[in-house]
Design an enzyme around this catalytic site. Sequence first.
Site, PDB file in Angstrom:
ATOM      1  N   CYS A  45      20.114 -34.059   1.847  1.00 24.60           N
ATOM      2  CA  CYS A  45      19.883 -33.386   0.626  1.00 24.60           C
ATOM      3  C   CYS A  45      21.069 -33.396  -0.397  1.00 24.60           C
ATOM      4  O   CYS A  45      20.655 -33.249  -1.396  1.00 24.60           O
ATOM      5  CB  CYS A  45      19.286 -31.859   1.007  1.00 24.60           C
TER       6      CYS A  45
HETATM    7  C1  BEZ Z   1      19.255 -33.687   5.568  1.00 21.59           C
HETATM    8  O1  BEZ Z   1      19.148 -33.183   4.215  1.00 21.59           O
HETATM    9  O2  BEZ Z   1      20.101 -34.204   5.972  1.00 21.59           O
HETATM   10  C2  BEZ Z   1      18.237 -32.986   6.548  1.00 21.59           C
HETATM   11  C3  BEZ Z   1      17.675 -31.966   6.338  1.00 21.59           C
HETATM   12  C4  BEZ Z   1      16.621 -31.500   7.365  1.00 21.59           C
HETATM   13  C5  BEZ Z   1      16.400 -32.163   8.576  1.00 21.59           C
HETATM   14  C6  BEZ Z   1      17.035 -33.191   8.431  1.00 21.59           C
HETATM   15  C7  BEZ Z   1      18.201 -34.022   7.453  1.00 21.59           C
END
Ligand code: BEZ
Length: 212
Positions: A45
């Site tokens: 994210c």
């Molecule tokens: C991420 O943004 O890295 C992420 C968020 C939730 C679950 C897995 C990855």
Amino acid sequence: MALRLGDTVPNFTQASSEGEIKFYDWAGDSWVVLFSHPADFTPVCTTELGTVAKLKPEFEKRNVKVLALSVDDVESHKGWIGDINETQNTTVNYPILADPNRQVSDLYDMIHPNADNTLTVRSVFIIDSQKKLRLTFTYPASTGRNFDEILRVIDSLQLTDNYKVATPADWKEGQDVVVVPSIKDPKELKERFPKGYKELKPYLRMTPQPNK
Ligand code: BEZ
């Protein structure tokens, strides 16, 4: 029921990292890309929101506003924005909706319980200036999105709204486009496509991008 292409998207009032957003008023006459991410302070994210910040001038050129969302609260978003700016070498220059009460997530069906019961998935909604849904897609938490593809789709939608054309596989701005099969009258074809067209099959006719 899930939103479908062509539906008028629902309005809402919700807090964001840039203050309260009354969605229809905030969107005004612009197009909007509304996109959810699973959670603040997560790696993928962080890269996604940094990428969108860097692409903001490209969205603006197309009269598009961008709006992110997760179920975290405003204080969390504000803290995380510092990390995004620091690690992605950018400045987050658009609002992130705070949706701890899931108001917007539920309205737009951004929580897919069989993937995750509480967190939003990576949903994308391209909404036109009439508040109609023009594209939606959903990626899993493990896969960051390609925001150049979102710009490419916007280019296609805005072009095909104005000309009787469609865009072929992997089309990019400036490349040849498809003449819609419904136009058959030779006089109309000449008027609409003064640069001419190539007929590969009666239903497959290619023409230079009309507005170039
Ligand atoms: C991420 O943004 O890295 C992420 C968020 C939730 C679950 C897995 C990855």
